[in-house]
Design a protein around this motif. Structure first.
Motif, mmCIF file in Angstrom:
data_model
loop_
_atom_site.group_PDB
_atom_site.id
_atom_site.type_symbol
_atom_site.label_atom_id
_atom_site.label_comp_id
_atom_site.label_asym_id
_atom_site.label_seq_id
_atom_site.Cartn_x
_atom_site.Cartn_y
_atom_site.Cartn_z
ATOM 1 N N GLY A 171 -22.311 15.416 -31.532
ATOM 2 C CA GLY A 171 -21.132 15.879 -30.816
ATOM 3 C C GLY A 171 -20.495 17.115 -31.384
ATOM 4 N N ALA A 172 -20.913 17.529 -32.589
ATOM 5 C CA ALA A 172 -20.268 18.676 -33.226
ATOM 6 C C ALA A 172 -20.513 19.968 -32.473
ATOM 7 C CB ALA A 172 -20.763 18.804 -34.669
ATOM 8 N N ARG A 173 -21.621 20.034 -31.723
ATOM 9 C CA ARG A 173 -21.956 21.276 -31.017
ATOM 10 C C ARG A 173 -21.238 21.394 -29.684
ATOM 11 N NH1 ARG A 173 -27.009 20.425 -27.635
ATOM 12 N NH2 ARG A 173 -27.099 22.674 -27.624
ATOM 13 N N TYR A 174 -20.457 20.376 -29.315
ATOM 14 C CA TYR A 174 -19.758 20.389 -28.047
ATOM 15 C C TYR A 174 -18.256 20.478 -28.258
ATOM 16 C CZ TYR A 174 -24.224 18.781 -26.182
ATOM 17 O OH TYR A 174 -25.546 18.666 -25.844
ATOM 18 N N ALA A 175 -17.561 20.891 -27.222
ATOM 19 C CA ALA A 175 -16.102 20.948 -27.261
ATOM 20 C C ALA A 175 -15.557 20.106 -26.098
ATOM 21 C CB ALA A 175 -15.614 22.386 -27.161
ATOM 22 N N PRO A 176 -14.784 19.040 -26.394
ATOM 23 C CA PRO A 176 -14.398 18.622 -27.748
ATOM 24 C C PRO A 176 -15.511 17.836 -28.425
ATOM 25 C CG PRO A 176 -13.448 17.153 -26.119
ATOM 26 C CD PRO A 176 -14.150 18.215 -25.352
ATOM 27 N N PRO A 177 -15.572 17.837 -29.758
ATOM 28 C CA PRO A 177 -16.550 17.011 -30.477
ATOM 29 C C PRO A 177 -16.299 15.539 -30.179
ATOM 30 C CG PRO A 177 -15.509 18.604 -31.935
ATOM 31 C CD PRO A 177 -14.714 18.613 -30.671
ATOM 32 N N GLY A 178 -17.335 14.764 -30.207
ATOM 33 C CA GLY A 178 -17.170 13.339 -29.942
ATOM 34 C C GLY A 178 -18.492 12.617 -30.039
ATOM 35 N N ARG A 179 -18.498 11.370 -29.577
ATOM 36 C CA ARG A 179 -19.706 10.541 -29.604
ATOM 37 C C ARG A 179 -20.238 10.483 -28.169
ATOM 38 N NH1 ARG A 179 -19.006 5.128 -32.935
ATOM 39 N NH2 ARG A 179 -21.266 5.433 -33.051
ATOM 40 N N TYR A 180 -21.438 11.013 -28.009
ATOM 41 C CA TYR A 180 -22.019 11.134 -26.682
ATOM 42 C C TYR A 180 -23.427 10.533 -26.668
ATOM 43 C CZ TYR A 180 -18.299 14.620 -26.431
ATOM 44 O OH TYR A 180 -17.101 15.246 -26.475
ATOM 45 N N ALA A 181 -23.921 10.258 -25.447
ATOM 46 C CA ALA A 181 -25.286 9.739 -25.264
ATOM 47 C C ALA A 181 -25.886 10.369 -24.008
ATOM 48 C CB ALA A 181 -25.280 8.218 -25.154
ATOM 49 N N GLY A 182 -27.208 10.465 -24.017
ATOM 50 C CA GLY A 182 -27.884 11.041 -22.859
ATOM 51 C C GLY A 182 -29.387 10.861 -22.962
ATOM 52 N N PHE A 183 -30.105 11.481 -22.049
ATOM 53 C CA PHE A 183 -31.562 11.371 -22.008
ATOM 54 C C PHE A 183 -32.188 12.755 -22.112
ATOM 55 C CE2 PHE A 183 -30.043 7.527 -20.047
ATOM 56 C CZ PHE A 183 -30.960 6.556 -20.385
ATOM 57 N N ARG A 184 -33.462 12.769 -22.499
ATOM 58 C CA ARG A 184 -34.218 14.018 -22.637
ATOM 59 C C ARG A 184 -35.563 13.854 -21.925
ATOM 60 N NH1 ARG A 184 -34.017 12.381 -28.957
ATOM 61 N NH2 ARG A 184 -34.576 10.234 -28.546
ATOM 62 N N THR A 185 -36.288 14.941 -21.758
ATOM 63 C CA THR A 185 -37.578 14.866 -21.072
ATOM 64 C C THR A 185 -38.694 14.386 -21.984
ATOM 65 O OG1 THR A 185 -37.982 17.199 -21.569
ATOM 66 C CG2 THR A 185 -36.965 16.679 -19.444
ATOM 67 N N LEU A 186 -38.584 14.663 -23.278
ATOM 68 C CA LEU A 186 -39.553 14.231 -24.290
ATOM 69 C C LEU A 186 -38.774 13.844 -25.543
ATOM 70 C CD1 LEU A 186 -42.235 17.045 -23.846
ATOM 71 C CD2 LEU A 186 -42.541 14.646 -23.249
ATOM 72 N N LEU B 298 -48.250 13.986 -20.184
ATOM 73 C CA LEU B 298 -46.935 13.604 -20.699
ATOM 74 C C LEU B 298 -46.238 14.876 -21.165
ATOM 75 C CD1 LEU B 298 -45.086 11.220 -21.239
ATOM 76 C CD2 LEU B 298 -46.089 11.005 -23.510
ATOM 77 N N ASN B 299 -45.428 15.461 -20.263
ATOM 78 C CA ASN B 299 -44.800 16.746 -20.544
ATOM 79 C C ASN B 299 -43.362 16.724 -20.035
ATOM 80 O OD1 ASN B 299 -44.931 17.366 -17.667
ATOM 81 N ND2 ASN B 299 -47.133 17.638 -18.020
ATOM 82 N N ASP B 300 -42.712 17.890 -20.021
ATOM 83 C CA ASP B 300 -41.294 17.909 -19.656
ATOM 84 C C ASP B 300 -41.068 17.730 -18.156
ATOM 85 O OD1 ASP B 300 -42.178 20.316 -18.734
ATOM 86 O OD2 ASP B 300 -40.813 21.547 -19.939
ATOM 87 N N SER B 301 -42.150 17.581 -17.352
ATOM 88 C CA SER B 301 -41.995 17.291 -15.924
ATOM 89 C C SER B 301 -42.298 15.834 -15.586
ATOM 90 C CB SER B 301 -42.931 18.195 -15.100
ATOM 91 O OG SER B 301 -42.590 19.549 -15.253
ATOM 92 N N THR B 302 -42.744 15.061 -16.579
ATOM 93 C CA THR B 302 -43.182 13.692 -16.315
ATOM 94 C C THR B 302 -42.030 12.787 -15.902
ATOM 95 O OG1 THR B 302 -44.953 13.997 -17.941
ATOM 96 C CG2 THR B 302 -44.451 11.747 -17.276
ATOM 97 N N LEU B 303 -40.873 12.938 -16.550
ATOM 98 C CA LEU B 303 -39.724 12.106 -16.186
ATOM 99 C C LEU B 303 -39.338 12.338 -14.732
ATOM 100 C CD1 LEU B 303 -37.436 10.153 -16.984
ATOM 101 C CD2 LEU B 303 -36.103 12.146 -17.696
#
Length: 593
Positions: A114-129, A71-76
């Motif tokens: 969202g503060a680290r992005y331009a423009p700031p906002g409400r975002y969603a996404g997926f990660r590997t772990l 179960l690592n960052d290549s599993t997905l």
């Protein structure tokens, strides 16, 4: 008399017809063996099913199924390859789909900072772990899995936030960046742009959401900036070298997946920025390896090697742009099938198996074998009665019978001559035939002085195959080795089994350097092939060239000595020899009878 003549004529005519049918049957059988290319989805489905962890994800090695390291960052990514392959093969019902969905949802982050992005906002996404940051690539992998499982309407997912998250990664130059690939920083790359485009394409189809004009135009603008107008190749980033065939696929798929409209309109959008005639010619010229029937990922000579993934991506882009007629589909299909193991996997892992199945489906390879040609039955030609005839009729019958018998004996003698020249196990020439042809070539050398070389090779550690898996498996592997080597030779080359696991090749018109290059190619071809019972096989090769005044036994003995030196130097290598040195090896005496 008339009856006797008629019956004898009928016997001879039927024999002629049977002979013609035999020739037609042999031709049909040869065509059947060449074209009977098919794959079996059921075995591949089971091979993948065996790699699902109860937690839902997939691993490459079932023996490591419960190892935490799997179960690592290549599993997905591996899970995406497994799921999309099962979908294409119709095998999703045989896995725990609920567990897969829960594994993927465990990687979903509903409220990205969202503060680290331009423009700031409400975002969603997926990660590997769960403890890793979200990224475009893992979001694409997750969306592909959920789309295959028909779970994009899961109420826990906010598709609009995901759309906004991916879109904010588009730079002013039209390309995309991805925090999952920190080596590129926030600079646009063809790799990240293609991942973003494929993810947005999934959302576009499911949400029926049109692409903003500036997004689509930006992608095409970036693709244009990384396309080399001279060669037709594609760079990773503006100013980077043109060397990776993956980027050609990415450059086609990005505008194809981010353009509104039907497929013809999307193809036109690709052709607005990419000259497909130039690109297809460039790919075949710089990356195709005709000896293997495969494409390489890299164009640099030192890095060129057959790649299932690169071949799949090239065929994918050519199929999508209706350019498959530009390549040898039959040869590529044979390359893919040469990597298949009895267990149903191709190339050794989930990713190469995903690429192989994608290739076979895009090339239209069937899942059922061809019907073999029917062997002709011998006609019954003997009449049911013998008419009373005059003496002259009997005489004529005897004469015709003698002629028919003579023809039959000639046919049998021809068949026996061929049989005496062929090794019964491998179907190639035997040692006796090789020695006869070698003498013929030496006579030609005396008249024309054309170069003549010999390659002798011995299968490494073959005794261990017989000891571990039995002689039947060993015999099958010898047959497969003969077939692999035969594909790499010219029609003018003489290929024979010298004895046991030793083989010899006679190369008319080829000097020692040419023979060395061929031997190296054959050595690599053996090393990269898979044989029965998923065995890998290597061989040691000896190369030499005929010298003025050589007798047949000198030439063969020198090739044998070169092969022994290759064995002594570590096996799985080629050694070329001009004269008989290394006397400490005590070379075996090899007589030419």
């Amino acid at each position: 008399m008339a009856f006797a003549v008629f019956f004898q004529w009928k016997i001879a005519n039927d024999a002629l017809q049977y002979s013609q049918r035999q020739i037609q049957y042999q031709q049909a059988l040869e065509a059947y063996r060449e074209n009977n290319i098919y794959y079996t989805p059921a075995t591949t489905i089971q091979w993948i099913v065996n790699r699902q962890n109860p937690a839902g994800f997939f691993v490459s090695n079932p023996d490591m199924l419960f190892e935490p390291s799997q179960l690592n960052d290549s599993t997905l990514r591996a899970t995406r390859y497994a799921i999309t392959t099962l979908r294409d093969l119709g095998g999703l019902r045989q896995i725990n789909r609920i567990a897969v969905a829960e594994y993927v949802m465990g990687l979903y982050k509903a409220d990205v900072d969202g503060a680290r992005y331009a423009p700031p906002g409400r975002y969603a996404g997926f990660r590997t772990l769960p403890n890793e940051p979200v990224g475009v690539r893992p979001t694409m992998d997750a969306l592909m899995i959920l789309e295959a499982l028909d779970l994009l309407d899961d109420p826990r997912i906010d598709l609009q936030r995901i759309w906004d998250f991916i879109s904010l990664h588009q730079n002013p130059d039209g390309g995309f960046w991805d925090e999952h690939y920190p080596a590129f920083g926030m600079a646009s790359s063809m790799k990240c742009t293609s991942f973003a485009a494929r993810a947005l394409g999934i959302l576009h189809r499911h949400m029926n959401k049109p692409f903003p004009q500036e997004l689509s135009q930006g992608v095409r603008r970036f693709v244009s900036s990384v396309t080399d107008p001279v060669s037709g190749g594609v760079r990773q980033q503006p100013g980077a070298p043109v060397e990776d065939s993956y980027n050609a696929f990415r450059a086609v798929i990005a505008p194809l997946d981010t353009t509104n409209g039907d497929l013809p309109a999307r193809r036109r959008a690709v052709q607005d920025v990419i000259n497909m005639d130039r690109l297809s010619g460039y790919l075949v010229r710089e990356y195709y390896l005709p000896d293997f029937g495969a494409f390489s990922r890299y164009s640099e000579p030192k890095k060129k090697k057959p790649s299932l993934k690169a071949t799949h991506l090239v065929i994918w882009l050519l199929r999508d742009m209706v350019y498959l007629d530009h390549i040898d589909k039959h040869r590529i299909s044979k390359y893919v099938m040469s990597l298949r193991s009895p267990s149903g996997q191709y190339g050794g892992d989930i990713y190469t198996t995903y690429s192989a199945i994608g290739l076979l489906q895009k090339l239209g390879v069937p899942t059922r074998p061809l019907t073999p040609p029917a062997k002709p039955e011998k006609l019954v030609t003997v009449p049911s009665f013998v008419p009373a005839v005059f003496f002259i009729a009997v005489l004529l019958t005897l004469i015709l019978g003698h002629q028919a018998k003579k023809m039959e004996l000639q046919s049998i003698n021809r068949a026996l001559s061929i049989q005496a020249s062929i090794d019964s196990l491998t179907g190639i020439y035997n040692r006796q035939k090789f020695e006869s042809l070698l003498k013929d070539e030496l006579d030609k050398f005396g008249r024309y002085h054309h170069p003549l070389s010999v390659i002798m090779f011995d299968v490494d550690d073959f005794k261990s195959i017989n000891d571990q898996q039995g002689h039947l498996v060993g015999d099958q592997i010898l047959r497969e080795i003969s077939a692999v080597i035969k594909r790499g030779l010219r029609n003018s080359d003489v290929f024979a089994r010298w004895g046991g696991e030793e083989f010899i090749i006679l190369l008319p018109g080829t000097d020692r350097s040419g023979a060395y290059r061929l031997a190296e190619k054959l050595r690599a071809l053996l090393e990269s092939s898979r044989f029965s019972h998923d065995r890998r096989v290597t061989a040691s090769f000896g190369v030499t060239e005929l010298l003025e005044g050589d007798e047949p036994e000198n030439l063969v003995r020198r090739a044998d000595l070169a092969m022994l030196i290759a064995k002594e130097q570590g096996k799985n290598r080629v050694h070329s020899l001009v004269e008989e040195t290394h006397s400490h090896l005590k070379p075996r005496y090899i007589g030419i009878g």
